[in-house]
Design a protein around this motif. Structure first.
Motif, PDB file in Angstrom:
ATOM      1  N   LEU A  32       0.822  -1.204   0.000  1.00 14.29           N
ATOM      2  CA  LEU A  32       0.000   0.000   0.000  1.00 14.29           C
ATOM      3  C   LEU A  32       0.855   1.251   0.000  1.00 14.29           C
ATOM      4  CD1 LEU A  32      -2.700  -1.199   2.529  1.00 14.29           C
ATOM      5  CD2 LEU A  32      -2.863  -1.117   0.041  1.00 14.29           C
ATOM      6  N   THR A  33       1.967   1.208   0.696  1.00 13.00           N
ATOM      7  CA  THR A  33       2.916   2.313   0.687  1.00 13.00           C
ATOM      8  C   THR A  33       4.204   1.867   1.358  1.00 13.00           C
ATOM      9  OG1 THR A  33       3.174   4.687   1.084  1.00 13.00           O
ATOM     10  CG2 THR A  33       2.250   3.412   2.878  1.00 13.00           C
ATOM     11  N   ALA A  34       5.284   2.558   1.066  1.00 13.10           N
ATOM     12  CA  ALA A  34       6.571   2.303   1.717  1.00 13.10           C
ATOM     13  C   ALA A  34       7.384   3.591   1.676  1.00 13.10           C
ATOM     14  CB  ALA A  34       7.325   1.182   1.019  1.00 13.10           C
ATOM     15  N   HIS A  42       9.489   2.190   6.607  1.00 14.06           N
ATOM     16  CA  HIS A  42       8.108   1.924   6.983  1.00 14.06           C
ATOM     17  C   HIS A  42       7.430   1.347   5.752  1.00 14.06           C
ATOM     18  CE1 HIS A  42       8.043   4.218  10.782  1.00 14.06           C
ATOM     19  NE2 HIS A  42       8.920   5.004  10.174  1.00 14.06           N
ATOM     20  N   ALA A  43       6.575   0.357   5.968  1.00 13.89           N
ATOM     21  CA  ALA A  43       5.791  -0.203   4.870  1.00 13.89           C
ATOM     22  C   ALA A  43       4.421  -0.581   5.400  1.00 13.89           C
ATOM     23  CB  ALA A  43       6.486  -1.421   4.275  1.00 13.89           C
ATOM     24  N   VAL A  44       3.424  -0.409   4.568  1.00 12.98           N
ATOM     25  CA  VAL A  44       2.074  -0.872   4.866  1.00 12.98           C
ATOM     26  C   VAL A  44       1.754  -1.897   3.785  1.00 12.98           C
ATOM     27  CG1 VAL A  44      -0.352  -0.252   5.182  1.00 12.98           C
ATOM     28  CG2 VAL A  44       1.448   1.371   5.856  1.00 12.98           C
ATOM     29  N   VAL A  45       1.558  -3.147   4.227  1.00 13.02           N
ATOM     30  CA  VAL A  45       1.373  -4.269   3.308  1.00 13.02           C
ATOM     31  C   VAL A  45       0.098  -5.012   3.694  1.00 13.02           C
ATOM     32  CG1 VAL A  45       2.383  -6.427   2.457  1.00 13.02           C
ATOM     33  CG2 VAL A  45       3.877  -4.509   3.050  1.00 13.02           C
ATOM     34  N   VAL A  94       3.137   7.004   7.125  1.00 12.67           N
ATOM     35  CA  VAL A  94       4.321   6.589   6.354  1.00 12.67           C
ATOM     36  C   VAL A  94       4.677   7.645   5.306  1.00 12.67           C
ATOM     37  CG1 VAL A  94       5.173   4.879   4.684  1.00 12.67           C
ATOM     38  CG2 VAL A  94       4.000   4.134   6.769  1.00 12.67           C
ATOM     39  N   ILE A  95       3.699   8.203   4.636  1.00 15.20           N
ATOM     40  CA  ILE A  95       3.939   9.166   3.562  1.00 15.20           C
ATOM     41  C   ILE A  95       4.272  10.559   4.089  1.00 15.20           C
ATOM     42  CG2 ILE A  95       2.867  10.377   1.603  1.00 15.20           C
ATOM     43  CD1 ILE A  95       3.526   7.476   1.011  1.00 15.20           C
ATOM     44  N   SER A  96       3.531  11.028   5.077  1.00 10.16           N
ATOM     45  CA  SER A  96       3.599  12.441   5.449  1.00 10.16           C
ATOM     46  C   SER A  96       4.276  12.764   6.771  1.00 10.16           C
ATOM     47  CB  SER A  96       2.177  13.005   5.509  1.00 10.16           C
ATOM     48  OG  SER A  96       1.511  12.784   4.302  1.00 10.16           O
ATOM     49  N   LYS A  97       4.489  11.806   7.612  1.00  7.39           N
ATOM     50  CA  LYS A  97       4.980  12.098   8.965  1.00  7.39           C
ATOM     51  C   LYS A  97       6.416  11.636   9.207  1.00  7.39           C
ATOM     52  CE  LYS A  97       0.886  13.524  10.234  1.00  7.39           C
ATOM     53  NZ  LYS A  97       0.582  14.909  10.331  1.00  7.39           N
ATOM     54  N   GLN A  98       7.175  11.445   8.145  1.00  5.23           N
ATOM     55  CA  GLN A  98       8.543  10.954   8.282  1.00  5.23           C
ATOM     56  C   GLN A  98       9.589  12.009   7.958  1.00  5.23           C
ATOM     57  OE1 GLN A  98       9.293   7.835   9.496  1.00  5.23           O
ATOM     58  NE2 GLN A  98       7.112   7.984   9.911  1.00  5.23           N
ATOM     59  N   GLY A  99       9.180  13.229   7.797  1.00  2.30           N
ATOM     60  CA  GLY A  99      10.124  14.267   7.414  1.00  2.30           C
ATOM     61  C   GLY A  99      10.239  14.341   5.894  1.00  2.30           C
ATOM     62  N   GLU A 100      11.337  14.882   5.440  1.00  2.00           N
ATOM     63  CA  GLU A 100      11.570  15.047   4.001  1.00  2.00           C
ATOM     64  C   GLU A 100      11.438  13.696   3.283  1.00  2.00           C
ATOM     65  OE1 GLU A 100      12.155  17.252   0.674  1.00  2.00           O
ATOM     66  OE2 GLU A 100      12.081  18.054   2.710  1.00  2.00           O
ATOM     67  N   PRO A 101      10.629  13.623   2.216  1.00  2.00           N
ATOM     68  CA  PRO A 101      10.496  12.357   1.484  1.00  2.00           C
ATOM     69  C   PRO A 101      11.839  11.876   0.936  1.00  2.00           C
ATOM     70  CG  PRO A 101       8.792  13.902   0.815  1.00  2.00           C
ATOM     71  CD  PRO A 101       9.764  14.662   1.672  1.00  2.00           C
ATOM     72  N   MET A 102      12.052  10.574   1.065  1.00  2.00           N
ATOM     73  CA  MET A 102      13.275   9.967   0.537  1.00  2.00           C
ATOM     74  C   MET A 102      12.865   8.989  -0.553  1.00  2.00           C
ATOM     75  SD  MET A 102      15.752   9.687   3.819  1.00  2.00           S
ATOM     76  CE  MET A 102      16.320  11.189   4.609  1.00  2.00           C
ATOM     77  N   ALA A 103      13.001   7.696  -0.338  1.00  2.00           N
ATOM     78  CA  ALA A 103      12.556   6.703  -1.319  1.00  2.00           C
ATOM     79  C   ALA A 103      11.145   6.279  -0.918  1.00  2.00           C
ATOM     80  CB  ALA A 103      13.507   5.517  -1.346  1.00  2.00           C
ATOM     81  N   VAL A 104      10.151   6.718  -1.681  1.00  2.00           N
ATOM     82  CA  VAL A 104       8.747   6.521  -1.307  1.00  2.00           C
ATOM     83  C   VAL A 104       8.020   5.759  -2.407  1.00  2.00           C
ATOM     84  CG1 VAL A 104       6.583   7.696  -0.734  1.00  2.00           C
ATOM     85  CG2 VAL A 104       8.753   8.666   0.014  1.00  2.00           C
ATOM     86  N   TYR A 105       7.184   4.803  -1.996  1.00  2.00           N
ATOM     87  CA  TYR A 105       6.282   4.102  -2.907  1.00  2.00           C
ATOM     88  C   TYR A 105       4.863   4.463  -2.495  1.00  2.00           C
ATOM     89  CZ  TYR A 105       3.570   0.413  -5.106  1.00  2.00           C
ATOM     90  OH  TYR A 105       2.645  -0.281  -5.840  1.00  2.00           O
ATOM     91  N   GLN A 106       4.112   4.948  -3.465  1.00  2.00           N
ATOM     92  CA  GLN A 106       2.719   5.306  -3.224  1.00  2.00           C
ATOM     93  C   GLN A 106       1.944   5.032  -4.503  1.00  2.00           C
ATOM     94  OE1 GLN A 106       2.177   9.392  -2.099  1.00  2.00           O
ATOM     95  NE2 GLN A 106       0.061   9.076  -1.513  1.00  2.00           N
ATOM     96  N   PRO A 107       1.223   3.894  -4.567  1.00  2.84           N
ATOM     97  CA  PRO A 107       0.468   3.590  -5.781  1.00  2.84           C
ATOM     98  C   PRO A 107      -0.646   4.602  -6.001  1.00  2.84           C
ATOM     99  CG  PRO A 107      -0.135   2.084  -4.040  1.00  2.84           C
ATOM    100  CD  PRO A 107       1.002   2.925  -3.514  1.00  2.84           C
ATOM    101  N   THR A 108      -1.102   4.689  -7.227  1.00  4.44           N
ATOM    102  CA  THR A 108      -2.136   5.669  -7.545  1.00  4.44           C
ATOM    103  C   THR A 108      -3.492   5.291  -6.977  1.00  4.44           C
ATOM    104  OG1 THR A 108      -2.457   4.570  -9.660  1.00  4.44           O
ATOM    105  CG2 THR A 108      -1.004   6.499  -9.619  1.00  4.44           C
ATOM    106  N   ALA A 109      -3.847   4.017  -6.962  1.00  2.00           N
ATOM    107  CA  ALA A 109      -5.127   3.573  -6.406  1.00  2.00           C
ATOM    108  C   ALA A 109      -4.855   2.714  -5.182  1.00  2.00           C
ATOM    109  CB  ALA A 109      -5.910   2.771  -7.441  1.00  2.00           C
ATOM    110  N   GLN A 110      -5.459   3.069  -4.063  1.00  2.00           N
ATOM    111  CA  GLN A 110      -5.251   2.329  -2.824  1.00  2.00           C
ATOM    112  C   GLN A 110      -6.305   1.233  -2.694  1.00  2.00           C
ATOM    113  OE1 GLN A 110      -2.763   2.661  -0.746  1.00  2.00           O
ATOM    114  NE2 GLN A 110      -1.887   4.445  -1.718  1.00  2.00           N
ATOM    115  N   PRO A 111      -5.888  -0.055  -2.662  1.00  2.00           N
ATOM    116  CA  PRO A 111      -6.853  -1.130  -2.386  1.00  2.00           C
ATOM    117  C   PRO A 111      -7.424  -0.969  -0.979  1.00  2.00           C
ATOM    118  CG  PRO A 111      -4.765  -2.005  -3.198  1.00  2.00           C
ATOM    119  CD  PRO A 111      -4.566  -0.550  -2.923  1.00  2.00           C
ATOM    120  N   GLN A 112      -8.614  -1.469  -0.784  1.00  2.00           N
ATOM    121  CA  GLN A 112      -9.281  -1.340   0.506  1.00  2.00           C
ATOM    122  C   GLN A 112      -9.110  -2.622   1.335  1.00  2.00           C
ATOM    123  OE1 GLN A 112     -10.560   1.572   1.439  1.00  2.00           O
ATOM    124  NE2 GLN A 112      -9.796   2.289  -0.523  1.00  2.00           N
TER     125      GLN A 112
END
Length: 118
Positions: A32-34, A42-45, A94-112
């Protein structure tokens, strides 16, 4: 800690992110994101396996991709997120609360998450 702290540079963070995407595809898990930072990730799987198994696979794939051994702490935080709100909150963290973005994965559509668990 048995070894000194290890800091990932931008290329190493990219490699760890790619290995995370690869293991999730190979095992048919939904990434879902990393966010790979200099000293951790951090990863959400979404997967039908215990989170410890996911964490161990992510570490193993990343270590192989980096051609190194034992770069990761022995354990990490492994949390179950069952509801849509919990998953959304984890993704935002994971996306917004880690400080300056580094290596980020964020798919366009989030599965539920599983609607039966809401």
């Amino acid at each position: 800690m048995a070894h000194p702290a290890y800091a990932l540079d931008s290329e190493q963070r990219r490699i760890v992110l790619e290995s995370t995407i690869d293991v999730c595809r190979y095992r048919d898990w939904t990434l879902l994101t990393a966010h790979v930072r200099t000293a951790h990730m951090h990863a959400v799987v979404a997967a039908e396996v215990p989170p410890e198994r996911i964490m161990n696979a992510l570490k193993s794939y990343a270590s192989r991709a980096l051609h190194c051994h034992r770069r990761w702490a022995r354990h990490g935080s492994t949390l179950y997120r069952w509801t849509r709100d919990e998953v959304s909150s984890a993704i935002a963290y994971v996306i917004s609360k880690q400080g300056e973005p580094m290596a980020v994965y964020q798919p366009t559509a989030q599965p539920q998450p599983n609607p039966d668990r809401q």
